[in-house]
Design an enzyme around this catalytic site. Sequence first.
Site, short mmCIF file in Angstrom:
data_model
loop_
_atom_site.label_atom_id
_atom_site.label_comp_id
_atom_site.label_asym_id
_atom_site.label_seq_id
_atom_site.Cartn_x
_atom_site.Cartn_y
_atom_site.Cartn_z
N SER A 28 7.35 -35.58 -52.24
CA SER A 28 8.24 -34.86 -52.01
C SER A 28 9.51 -35.62 -52.99
CB SER A 28 8.48 -33.47 -51.98
OG SER A 28 8.62 -33.52 -50.51
N ASN A 116 16.46 -44.72 -43.89
CA ASN A 116 15.11 -43.99 -43.59
C ASN A 116 15.55 -41.84 -43.25
OD1 ASN A 116 12.81 -42.32 -42.72
ND2 ASN A 116 13.27 -42.37 -40.18
N HIS A 118 15.37 -38.61 -41.33
CA HIS A 118 14.49 -38.12 -40.45
C HIS A 118 15.26 -36.71 -40.09
CE1 HIS A 118 12.14 -38.35 -36.45
NE2 HIS A 118 13.50 -36.95 -35.90
C1 GRF Z 1 10.78 -35.29 -44.40
O1 GRF Z 1 10.38 -34.64 -43.75
C2 GRF Z 1 11.29 -36.30 -44.49
O2 GRF Z 1 12.50 -36.46 -43.48
C3 GRF Z 1 10.61 -37.01 -43.13
O3 GRF Z 1 9.36 -37.02 -44.48
C4 GRF Z 1 9.58 -35.96 -45.04
C5 GRF Z 1 8.36 -36.56 -45.95
O4 GRF Z 1 8.67 -35.03 -46.90
N1 GRF Z 1 10.52 -38.05 -42.35
P1 GRF Z 1 7.24 -35.77 -48.43
O5 GRF Z 1 6.19 -36.51 -48.07
O6 GRF Z 1 8.98 -36.82 -48.94
O7 GRF Z 1 7.71 -34.45 -48.79
#
Ligand code: GRF
Length: 203
Positions: A28, A116, A118
């Site tokens: 997403s 990245n 987090h």
């Molecule tokens: C996000 O919460 C990001 O911070 C973490 O993984 C999740 C990915 O969510 N690293 P999406 O696949 O972008 O919905």
Amino acid sequence: MKLFFNRVCKIENKPMKNIVLMASGSGSNAENIIKHFKEKKLSCQFHIITNKKDAFVLERAKKLGIPAQIITKKENDEGILLQKITEINPDLIVLAGYLLLFPSEIIKNFPDKIINIHPALLPKYGGKGMYGNFVHESVVADKETETGITIHYVSDHYDEGAIIFQAKTSVAENDTAEDVAQKVHQLEYEHFPQVIERLLSGV
Ligand code: GRF
């Protein structure tokens, strides 16, 4: 004028940027980033890479018309990811929910070009095994009153590179891990594309 954003979007003579989006699951954030750049008519070409053949990010890529490729952990170990990224020669590599440790050879070859996101306020709740709901469950179990997001450069260790940006949100006493996940995702959608835009414009 019809814009074929999904392939190449070179608008108003701005130099075209090459962005690799790496995701292992839903994607997403990847979709939100692509839409942000499209809405702002920013010059760029996206490439999506996932390590999972059933990752939902592949459906999103298809719908958005963005080229996508599956490169497994085994292929990472064989140097395929390095080869692909060298070919693309990206301005930025964005890990948006990518769960594998990033190959150190690529980190060496693309210094300060790999970031990245987090879903917590690092250095808290980071490290191997701290991803997705595990993070939010720990935040709730520890009765934290706030959490947030951290955008950082990628190093050879999980969640340890230099921090670029953090944003906070509150955690209410009765929030569940799902509630926290939702709040954190909202922060990600709001800030991640803008931080990427800033990094690409060298600000
Ligand atoms: C996000 O919460 C990001 O911070 C973490 O993984 C999740 C990915 O969510 N690293 P999406 O696949 O972008 O919905």
